[in-house]
Design an enzyme around this catalytic site. Structure first.
Site, PDB file in Angstrom:
ATOM      1  N   ASP A 141       0.832  -1.201   0.000  1.00 35.31           N
ATOM      2  CA  ASP A 141       0.000   0.000   0.000  1.00 35.31           C
ATOM      3  C   ASP A 141       0.866   1.250   0.000  1.00 35.31           C
ATOM      4  O   ASP A 141       2.091   1.185   0.147  1.00 35.31           O
ATOM      5  CB  ASP A 141      -1.021  -0.010   1.145  1.00 35.31           C
ATOM      6  CG  ASP A 141      -0.388   0.035   2.524  1.00 35.31           C
ATOM      7  OD1 ASP A 141       0.567   0.811   2.723  1.00 35.31           O
ATOM      8  OD2 ASP A 141      -0.862  -0.690   3.424  1.00 35.31           O
ATOM      9  N   ARG A 142       0.244   2.375  -0.170  1.00 42.11           N
ATOM     10  CA  ARG A 142       0.953   3.627  -0.446  1.00 42.11           C
ATOM     11  C   ARG A 142       2.043   3.942   0.570  1.00 42.11           C
ATOM     12  O   ARG A 142       3.148   4.371   0.205  1.00 42.11           O
ATOM     13  CB  ARG A 142      -0.064   4.779  -0.495  1.00 42.11           C
ATOM     14  CG  ARG A 142       0.552   6.126  -0.812  1.00 42.11           C
ATOM     15  CD  ARG A 142      -0.508   7.202  -0.904  1.00 42.11           C
ATOM     16  NE  ARG A 142       0.072   8.500  -1.213  1.00 42.11           N
ATOM     17  CZ  ARG A 142      -0.625   9.619  -1.342  1.00 42.11           C
ATOM     18  NH1 ARG A 142      -1.948   9.592  -1.190  1.00 42.11           N
ATOM     19  NH2 ARG A 142      -0.030  10.757  -1.608  1.00 42.11           N
TER      20      ARG A 142
END
Length: 262
Positions: A119-120
């Site tokens: 994820d980011r």
């Protein structure tokens, strides 16, 4: 439990061979998915629809999948040390930085895709390849590829919560458990080392949230035994011959050409 420390070979060209293997090794999809595309009439060779996966093709043939031309080229195997605020996609419609923006190659990034996702705001090791057969096998849950993470929490993690993570946490998409979990340092209950083999969306963040823990930092420090040692955050390197061959052995992949010697 041992936690790894944090911290160019020539590649084989796509060879002639069966059509499904040609498609998979061009990075389009797995070989099984290629069979489905071929059977569905979505693949053309030199302008003609071909429905037999065993059809022989060579680099001189023009192969299209759903109208898109597959251009033979070198197979890429890269290891990236992913920084924060980076999206694990090829393109982002909101203009955010993607992992592909970090990869610069003289011959471009033909067929390159990430093996799974982070994820980011998760940092650490991410593999990218244009070898569709190998990449999709590495992502398949059948092969249970081990992934190790360092987790930094706001509140101290209690011993009984370590036990819960080992035994399993009930999530909305089913139970999830750690293969291994331990304090990285006995005197620091805020930093946990954890190993899983699943790759569900935001799995670790959801597991810790179920225990009412906020994760302040999450780093993947190992994937299939590979680490980012010697690769600074935001940088990448090519995988070495023995690393490629080891990954192939892990997923019993014999669809790709033998890796070149170091």
């Amino acid at each position: 439990m041992t936690w790894p420390s944090r911290s160019r070979p020539n590649q084989p060209a796509i060879e002639s061979g069966r059509l499904n293997r040609f498609i998979a090794r061009a990075g389009v999809c797995s070989r099984r998915k290629a069979d489905e595309l071929i059977a569905g009439g979505l693949v053309r060779v030199n302008g003609k629809v071909v429905r037999e996966f065993w059809q022989q093709v060579s680099t001189t043939d023009q192969v299209t999948v759903k109208g898109r031309l597959i251009t033979p080229g070198e197979l890429l195997y890269l290891l990236l040390n992913k920084p924060k605020d980076t999206i694990t996609t090829s393109h982002d419609e909101r203009g955010r930085t993607t992992v592909m923006d970090l990869i610069t190659l003289p011959k471009g990034r033909q067929g390159l895709f990430s093996v799974g996702r982070l994820d980011r705001n998760t940092t650490g090791i991410l593999l990218l390849t244009s070898d569709g057969e190998l990449g999709h096998r590495l992502m398949h849950p059948r092969y249970q590829i081990p992934k190790q993470y360092l987790v930094q929490t706001r509140e101290p993690v209690q011993v009984e919560e370590i036990i819960q993570l080992r035994q399993g946490i009930e999530l909305e998409d089913g139970p999830a458990r750690a293969d291994q979990v331990a304090y990285v340092h006995p005197d620091n209950p805020h930093q946990i080392g954890i190993e899983i083999h699943e790759g569900r969306n935001r799995q670790l963040r959801r597991m810790f949230a179920a225990l009412d823990h906020e994760i302040l930092a999450l780093e993947r420090i190992s994937y299939a035994g590979l680490t980012t040692r010697g690769v600074r955050r935001g940088r990448w390197r090519r995988l070495r011959t023995h690393e490629i061959n080891r990954l192939r052995r892990l997923v019993h992949s014999n669809s790709s050409s033998p890796a070149p010697h170091d």
